[in-house]
Design an enzyme around this catalytic site. Structure first.
Site, PDB file in Angstrom:
ATOM      1  CD  GLU A 198      -2.614  -1.325   2.473  1.00  0.00           C
ATOM      2  OE1 GLU A 198      -2.507  -0.414   3.337  1.00  0.00           O
ATOM      3  OE2 GLU A 198      -3.503  -2.062   2.693  1.00  0.00           O
ATOM      4  CG  ASN A 214      10.574   1.555   2.690  1.00  0.00           C
ATOM      5  OD1 ASN A 214      11.199   0.887   1.691  1.00  0.00           O
ATOM      6  ND2 ASN A 214      10.684   2.547   2.844  1.00  0.00           N
ATOM      7  CG  ASP A 258      15.654  -3.601 -11.130  1.00  0.00           C
ATOM      8  OD1 ASP A 258      15.435  -4.774 -11.158  1.00  0.00           O
ATOM      9  OD2 ASP A 258      16.307  -2.866 -11.874  1.00  0.00           O
ATOM     10  N   GLY A 259      13.185  -1.838  -7.393  1.00  0.00           N
ATOM     11  CA  GLY A 259      12.832  -0.974  -6.147  1.00  0.00           C
ATOM     12  C   GLY A 259      12.167  -2.144  -5.319  1.00  0.00           C
ATOM     13  NE  ARG A 277       9.393   9.249  -7.614  1.00  0.00           N
ATOM     14  CZ  ARG A 277      10.138   8.176  -7.582  1.00  0.00           C
ATOM     15  NH1 ARG A 277      11.413   8.337  -7.611  1.00  0.00           N
ATOM     16  NH2 ARG A 277       9.369   7.172  -7.825  1.00  0.00           N
ATOM     17  CG  ASP A 280      21.038  -1.720  -5.709  1.00  0.00           C
ATOM     18  OD1 ASP A 280      22.196  -1.669  -6.694  1.00  0.00           O
ATOM     19  OD2 ASP A 280      21.068  -2.935  -5.103  1.00  0.00           O
TER      20      ASP A 280
END
Length: 557
Positions: A182, A185, A209-210, A316, A517
């Site tokens: 949701e 993290n 990848d995140g 973004r 990353d």
């Protein structure tokens, strides 16, 4: 083939033809036989046989089940429909084997073959024996914890899982508990504290990848907490994670999936999970002054790639196009940064980044027994002592750098098929440290263009590459600061790239930031240690073409 004992051997029917089906402990084969007879002048018949053989490794059988009804294609001709009806009357019992079929560009698909027989008991025997062999494959998962990022990439994660992955899991009798994240993290925090990991055989992330980075941070942190290991100690020996991680690609780049499987195809990744593949993988732990910052599995980039990420974070709203715009802007700015890089080189038997030995499935370099952290520590102490005597050990390089990159894998992706370091290995306990010194804008462009072609991208006087186990970076900016200033995070204004003009190299007192990353690190002075084979993926590395079609002619084995 004949050297192995047969578990079952029968004459069955497949697609209107009689076939000989043989099962041993490693391979299922079937051989189609076509008989033609013609009469000689002496009224004696002569039989000619032509055969087509097929083989499937038992470990790549997805499932076997009883065929309830004859599913014929509507496009079949009347003649073939009539033949199928006659066959179903003569052989009313059937079973279907689902297996992995390799296609182009490392993609896998789930194919089926149906065998028919007049004997119901024989079909049931085949189903039982094949399932018994599949049950002996203890590396296959039975229960998975799945996290889906509904916002990553083009917001297709949930649809990809429900339409392409979940049906395959059900066919392989794999149960899955699904959590749709949701917020950022969510998966990391759930793995850290709430997830009951004992009931699962693996963790799967559906995203880019995140999302994968979230999973490894949660899983590694949970493992160290359970074993009372302090992650803030840069020389701590971390405990490898017991659960394997699966990646269902649904992001913008899917670099990690591309570099470990060879394609960013969801069905291929799902089949690798089903057959229970296991690929160990190194992880870099990044610290600042004995404070843990992040883990990295692909790219640590300071300078050029750090500036791109910093600038793109302000755009973004542009979506994936922001990386192209920020990349062009960063290239035109052509910033360079002063600092000191210190590194502990890998042993001579670990190869070097320019040996053109690519990491592939069954890589001999990665199968080399890794040294423990204690052995690394002893080696470091010895080399530091020898450094005082002027012999080999930690190497220190001071200079002005446009880019400092550490690649723990090739970092290959569709835009850069060979990646930043084509010969980097997934699980050898090293990372490839690439130093791009101050050079002209044209020379740097030549270096970047070689990421997209087959030329040696390290064949420039201003580029050097080293295979290392540990490294440290100290920017020149920090040398002027007090210890109190070092403990504070840098101000936001410090992250702005230097833009004094469109030509020449720009330099000022400000420093760049590290791209870890796809995440920005809050400190520029870092220490990096490679944790050998800390995690495992549901993958087997990129297969060579000869590996993919090794069973084309099974009867010659």
């Amino acid at each position: 083939m004949e050297k192995q004992s047969r578990l079952l051997s029968s004459k069955l029917f497949q697609k209107y033809r009689e076939v000989e089906v043989i099962l041993n402990r490693t391979v299922l084969t079937w051989k189609e036989i076509e008989r033609r007879s013609r009469k000689r002048s002496s009224n004696h018949s002569n039989t000619y046989e032509t055969a087509l053989s097929h083989a499937v490794q038992v470990c790549e059988i997805v499932s076997v089940h009883k065929t309830e009804e004859d599913r014929r294609d509507n496009k079949d001709t009347r003649r073939s429909q009539k033949q199928a009806k006659q066959l179903s009357q003569l052989c009313p019992h059937a079973f279907t084997v689902c297996y992995v079929r390799r296609t182009r560009q490392h993609q896998w698909r789930c194919s089926e073959v149906t065998f028919r027989s007049a004997n119901q008991g024989l079909c049931e025997q085949w189903i039982t024996v094949i399932n018994e062999q599949l049950s002996l494959l203890t590396n296959r998962p039975k229960s998975l914890l799945v996290y889906i990022n509904p916002y990553g990439g083009k917001r297709r994660g949930k649809r990809i899982y429900e339409q392409k992955v979940a049906p395959l899991f059900r066919r392989a009798c794999i149960s899955a508990d699904v959590i749709v994240t949701e917020q950022a993290n969510h998966a990391r925090d759930h793995l850290k504290t709430e997830a009951n990991l004992e009931k699962y055989d693996g963790v799967v992330c559906v995203g880019g990848d995140g999302m994968f980075s979230e999973i490894i941070h949660g899983l590694i942190t949970r493992t160290q907490t359970d074993h009372q290991v302090d992650q803030n100690l840069s020389d701590a020996e971390l405990v490898p994670c017991s659960l394997r991680i699966g990646i269902i690609p649904a992001g913008s780049t899917d670099c990690i999936c591309f570099a470990t499987v060879g394609t960013n195809d969801p069905v291929t990744s799902a089949l690798h999970i089903i057959v229970g593949d296991s690929q160990p993988m190194d992880v870099c732990s990044v610290h600042h002054n004995q404070t843990f910052l992040r883990y990295s599995v692909s790219l640590l980039g300071y300078g050029f790639y750090g500036d791109i990420l910093t600038d793109s974070e302000r755009k973004r709203w542009l979506g994936p196009a922001r990386y192209d715009l920020s990349g062009a802007k960063t290239f035109l700015n052509h910033n360079y940064y002063e600092g000191t890089v210190s590194f502990l080189p890998a042993e001579d038997d670990m190869g070097n980044p320019r040996d053109k030995l690519q990491c592939r499935s069954g890589c001999r370099v990665c199968q080399h027994k890794p040294l423990s952290n204690d052995e690394h520590s002893n080696m470091s102490k010895e080399t530091e002592k020898s450094d005082k005597d002027g012999s080999s050990g930690w190497i220190e390089i001071r200079g002005k750098f446009i880019a400092i990159n550490a690649a723990s894998m090739s970092c290959a992706c569709p835009r850069s098929p060979k990646g930043l370091s084509p010969s980097a290995h997934l699980a050898d306990g090293t990372t490839d440290l690439i130093l791009v010194r101050k050079c002209s804008r044209l020379d740097f462009l030549r270096h970047l263009l070689r990421h997209t072609n087959k030329a040696d991208q390290f064949d420039h006087s201003f580029v050097e590459v080293h295979r290392v186990r540990k490294f440290r970076f100290q920017p020149r900016h920090y040398e002027l600061l007090s210890l109190e200033d070092l403990s504070e995070p840098p101000k936001k204004a410090s992250f702005r790239p230097i833009c004094s003009g469109p030509t020449g190299c720009n330099y000022g007192s400000a420093y760049s930031s590290w791209n870890c990353d796809g995440e920005i690190l809050p400190h520029a002075a870092i220490q990096v240690s490679v944790q050998c084979q800390l995690i495992r993926l549901f993958a087997r590395g990129i297969e060579e073409q000869q590996q993919q079609f090794v069973f084309e002619d099974p009867w010659t084995l």
